[in-house]
Write a protein that holds these residues in place. Structure first.
Motif, PDB file in Angstrom:
ATOM      1  N   TYR A 314      69.673  17.538  19.573  1.00 36.71           N
ATOM      2  CA  TYR A 314      70.970  16.717  19.788  1.00 36.71           C
ATOM      3  C   TYR A 314      72.143  17.528  19.164  1.00 36.71           C
ATOM      4  O   TYR A 314      73.421  16.823  19.305  1.00 36.71           O
ATOM      5  N   THR A 317      72.930  19.653  22.285  1.00 36.62           N
ATOM      6  CA  THR A 317      73.220  18.811  23.641  1.00 36.62           C
ATOM      7  C   THR A 317      73.461  17.406  22.970  1.00 36.62           C
ATOM      8  O   THR A 317      72.401  16.522  22.697  1.00 36.62           O
ATOM      9  N   LYS A 319      74.343  13.335  22.299  1.00 34.33           N
ATOM     10  CA  LYS A 319      74.351  12.174  23.140  1.00 34.33           C
ATOM     11  C   LYS A 319      75.804  11.607  23.509  1.00 34.33           C
ATOM     12  O   LYS A 319      76.715  12.106  23.014  1.00 34.33           O
ATOM     13  N   ALA A 320      75.673  10.832  24.262  1.00 37.94           N
ATOM     14  CA  ALA A 320      77.264  10.359  25.013  1.00 37.94           C
ATOM     15  C   ALA A 320      78.115   9.753  24.017  1.00 37.94           C
ATOM     16  O   ALA A 320      79.352   9.863  24.050  1.00 37.94           O
ATOM     17  N   TRP A 382      82.168   6.361  29.007  1.00 36.49           N
ATOM     18  CA  TRP A 382      81.297   5.121  29.274  1.00 36.49           C
ATOM     19  C   TRP A 382      82.137   3.873  29.814  1.00 36.49           C
ATOM     20  O   TRP A 382      81.746   3.098  30.414  1.00 36.49           O
ATOM     21  N   GLN A 409      70.127   2.916  27.729  1.00 31.83           N
ATOM     22  CA  GLN A 409      70.172   4.197  28.288  1.00 31.83           C
ATOM     23  C   GLN A 409      69.075   5.207  27.348  1.00 31.83           C
ATOM     24  O   GLN A 409      69.577   5.494  26.219  1.00 31.83           O
ATOM     25  N   GLN A 411      68.154   8.746  27.433  1.00 31.26           N
ATOM     26  CA  GLN A 411      68.972   9.454  28.429  1.00 31.26           C
ATOM     27  C   GLN A 411      68.026  10.907  28.719  1.00 31.26           C
ATOM     28  O   GLN A 411      67.383  11.301  28.202  1.00 31.26           O
ATOM     29  N   PHE A 413      69.285  14.940  30.437  1.00 26.82           N
ATOM     30  CA  PHE A 413      70.386  15.690  30.609  1.00 26.82           C
ATOM     31  C   PHE A 413      70.270  16.918  31.892  1.00 26.82           C
ATOM     32  O   PHE A 413      69.228  17.248  31.954  1.00 26.82           O
ATOM     33  N   LEU A 421      77.406  19.424  32.172  1.00 28.93           N
ATOM     34  CA  LEU A 421      76.339  18.668  31.861  1.00 28.93           C
ATOM     35  C   LEU A 421      76.445  17.298  32.216  1.00 28.93           C
ATOM     36  O   LEU A 421      77.728  16.739  31.823  1.00 28.93           O
ATOM     37  N   GLN A 423      75.078  13.200  31.827  1.00 25.23           N
ATOM     38  CA  GLN A 423      74.046  12.619  30.991  1.00 25.23           C
ATOM     39  C   GLN A 423      73.869  11.350  31.876  1.00 25.23           C
ATOM     40  O   GLN A 423      74.531  10.449  32.491  1.00 25.23           O
ATOM     41  N   ASN A 463      64.887  16.208  32.287  1.00 29.48           N
ATOM     42  CA  ASN A 463      65.656  16.988  31.408  1.00 29.48           C
ATOM     43  C   ASN A 463      65.788  18.237  31.895  1.00 29.48           C
ATOM     44  O   ASN A 463      64.718  19.129  32.215  1.00 29.48           O
TER      45      ASN A 463
END
Length: 746
Positions: A314, A317, A319-320, A382, A409, A411, A413, A421, A423, A463
């Motif tokens: 993470y 990449t 998380k949101a 969001w 969620q 998630q 990707f 990207l 999500q 993913n």
């Protein structure tokens, strides 16, 4: 005199205690913001104490204890003075006689706007508690879209209420609050990265909603602690040594147990036992830099066997909600081959993981004067998605449902062809991807290529997939998409389009039906005449009346009679439908058609099985009464039932006569399955042979979508019951060329 003196002494002691608590709050704020306007906080405390003077909490304490505790929680997040004042004043408008203009005059527009955002602005008279909850949440979304501090204050408010929930006497009220917290506020805390708050809200809610499961898991955790009291310290020292040997200076290594709710949730999702979980015990390694995270990861992987599928990056990449960390699962050789989770991150990443949006808060640069300037924080993506759902959703209940879809969620990707990207929640499809890119792209989507291959729009994304959305000018959403999309944004947009199309259809049908009805009686049916009767049918406009007639909620004849009362005839007696208006017999009676083993239906009544959902013995079912047609049997989850929501009197409680079915008197039934298979000639023969081997008979087969390398097929199968259909589906999945088989949804 003695009693009065004691009461006065108690009041004085309580006041002194409150003053000390306020002094403690001021010290906490001064510690992280020496330049804070402490006088404003003191004034807010004084106003709140005076406004709530006559109120008590459920445990008998003065009410001021609650806003003071909320302000203390916000100080723990290191928030600005305006937020602290909002915490102290957040209940004054709703629960006292204080007015918003008075707050604005004393504390400025920023505090007033924040308090207004947290407060329920009006007491709406709505149909149900759920509808009221949805309306309040709608207001919260609008308020937090303007200033995210509204949400942070609301979470602090809910956190203190949950900590004192055990003082609430009514069990139903405790359960309602806990359920609302679990469904809405805990996911919201997770969405803004406040993991510590989310975990505590979930733990407190779980204890109220599932006390037996919570007690069982706590007992298992206590047992593990007793068995390995020294394990955490031993592993902590070992991880520190491994990092030091790899040249990484460790800031901190801590061990912790997973929360009872997280354990229970994972057991439910994976359908596994407590002993099979690999991350009940977790260790967190804090290292100085991002690069050191990967060096420490290599040291851990070199020392312990890695659990397959447990590594997640993470950091590269996030998380949101901005969460960054390396996660991996390893097996300790000693003691007892125990499985643990290791999280590796920097102190900055850890601060964001624990406090989320609050960790970014620049209380020095976001004072009252800065709110309209460039320092104002950008709106989170969001939150923007929630606003779009709000615009596209119709009823409050629908908004609440779509919002929950957006909040829960796990998630995946995926990437656009240009490398952007995206999500998405687990289980998302190309349609969800298209709407996540842009609403217009979703509306005009006609196909999708995944990793260069043309795939069905219902395909589940994984993913790392690269998704290319194919659009067409003039393309429109398909109502069928709603069956497989998983994001609230996509569902709300599709429903909005479908509702608009249905309204147009009903509008045209209603206009034609009314014109015919007025023409038959030889009277004027112009819109001028209809204007006079619109309100009598609880419609806002003439168009709304046309729609009501078109969808059969209002009779065209009733509209004519409302406009021309002299045309009314003498009232007719009720038209009896045999077996429906009388009370169902207590013992099961056979339906009119042979072999239809149902209970709760009178003799001589025509019974039909719905072609939209194909109910089978084993399904929960409901009957829909149609005058002159008898009863149509649907599954309880059939989406077609929404069309009858306005006429609940047509619903009939029925069930399968399992005794009759068990004695071999049940007839065969038709179940429908959806199949995705390779576009090859031998596939259809393979399908029918697989069905026959499992005693299923193919009665109808339709290819609904054929592409170069795959095809989607609807297959109607003659089976005995739901279990038999499951057996046939298992057989079809093993057939040559078949990639996916599932029961078709209505």
């Amino acid at each position: 005199m003695g009693a009065a003196g004691a009461a006065a002494r108690q009041d004085a002691e309580a006041a002194a205690g409150r003053e000390i608590s306020c002094a403690g709050l001021l010290r906490r704020v001064r510690a992280y913001d020496p330049g804070a306007d402490l006088g404003l906080i003191e004034r807010a405390f004084g106003v709140a104490r005076e406004a709530h003077a006559a109120q008590k909490r459920d445990n008998g304490e003065p009410y001021i204890i609650h806003p003071l505790a909320v302000a203390g929680i916000l100080a723990g997040f290191r928030l600005d003075v305006a937020s602290i004042c909002t915490g102290l004043l957040h209940d004054t408008i709703e629960d006292t006689g204080l007015k918003l203009p008075a707050l604005a005059a004393q504390f400025g527009d920023t505090v007033a706007v924040l308090v207004d955002g947290v407060t329920k602005l009006t007491r709406l008279e709505l149909q149900s508690d759920r509808t009221k909850q949805a309306e309040n949440f709608r207001k919260l979304v609008l308020a937090m879209s303007r200033d995210i501090r509204v949400l942070i204050v609301k979470l602090a408010d809910r956190l203190h209420n949950m900590r004192t929930l055990h003082y609430v006497r009514q069990h139903e009220r405790r359960v309602r609050i806990a359920r609302e917290t679990m469904d809405i506020y805990a996911p919201l805390a997770g969405r803004i990265g406040m993991d510590k708050v989310k975990t505590e809200l979930q733990t407190l809610s779980f204890n109220e909603l599932e006390p037996e499961h919570n007690a069982t898991i706590q007992a298992r955790l206590n047992y593990l602690r007793g068995q390995g009291a020294d394990v955490i310290e031993e592993v902590r020292r070992e991880l520190t040594r491994l990092c030091a040997d790899a040249g990484v200076s460790v800031v901190e290594v801590t061990g912790r147990e997973k929360s009872p709710f997280s354990i229970w949730e994972k057991m439910q999702k994976r359908n596994v036992a407590f002993e099979q979980l690999s991350d009940i015990m977790a260790f967190r390694i804090l290292v100085p830099t991002r690069e050191a995270c990967y060096v420490a990861l290599g040291a851990v992987h070199a020392a312990y066997p890695v659990i397959a599928g447990r590594f997640k990056d993470y950091i590269s990449t996030p998380k949101a909600n901005g969460y960054q960390s390396l996660h991996t699962g390893v097996t300790l050789r000693h003691p007892r081959n125990q499985k643990i989770e290791v999280q590796i991150r920097t102190p900055t990443m850890h601060d964001v993981a624990e406090n989320g949006v609050a960790a970014h808060w620049d209380y020095k640069g976001l004072g009252e004067s800065a709110q309209s300037g460039p320092a104002r924080p950008p709106r989170l993506r969001w939150v923007q998605d929630l606003l779009e759902i709000l615009e596209n959703s119709g009823a409050p209940d629908e908004f609440l449902e779509n919002t929950k879809l957006e909040l829960y969620q796990d998630q995946v990707f995926c990437f656009t062809p240009k490398g952007q990207l995206i999500q998405l929640p687990r289980g998302a499809t190309p349609i969800d991807f298209a709407y996540a890119v842009h609403s217009q792209i979703g509306d005009t989507c006609v196909g999708a290529k995944i990793n260069g291959r043309l795939m069905p729009l219902r395909h589940e994304l994984q993913n790392g997939d690269q998704v290319e959305v194919m659009t067409a000018r003039g393309g429109t959403p398909s109502p069928a998409w709603e069956r497989f999309v998983v994001t609230g944004k996509a569902r709300a947009r599709i429903r909005r389009y479908v509702a608009a199309q249905q309204r147009e259809t009903h509008l045209d049908a209603g206009r034609a039906m009314l014109a015919k009805a007025f023409r038959q009686d030889g009277v004027d049916g112009s819109e001028k005449v209809l204007d006079g009767v619109v309100k009598g049918f609880k419609c806002a406009t003439v168009d709304d009346l046309y729609v009501a007639v078109g969808n059969n909620n209002v009779s065209a004849r009733d509209v004519v009679h409302a406009a021309y009362p002299e045309l009314r005839q003498a009232p007719r007696g009720p038209r009896m439908v045999p077996g429906l208006l009388s009370r169902p017999p207590s013992r099961p009676l056979p339906a009119s058609a042979p072999g239809m083993s149902l209970t709760g239906i009178g003799a001589g009544v025509a019974v039909h099985f719905a072609g939209c959902c194909h109910p089978l013995p084993g399904d929960r079912i409901v009957g829909i009464v149609s005058t002159g047609k008898g009863i149509t049997v649907h599954t309880a989850g059939c989406q077609t039932l929404e069309n009858f929501a306005a006429t609940p009197e047509r619903f009939m409680d029925i069930d399968w006569d399992y005794d009759s079915i068990g004695r071999g008197k049940g007839d065969s039934h038709v179940g429908r399955v959806s199949v995705i298979a390779a576009n090859e000639p031998a596939v259809l023969a393979s399908l029918t042979n697989a069905a026959t081997r499992h005693e299923g008979s193919v009665v109808n087969l339709k290819i609904v979508n054929r592409q170069l390398d795959f095809m989607e097929i609807l297959v109607d199968l003659e089976v005995r019951d739901l279990r038999h259909l499951g057996s046939v589906i298992a057989g079809l999945r093993s057939a040559t060329g078949v990639t996916q088989v599932e029961r078709a949804k209505s």
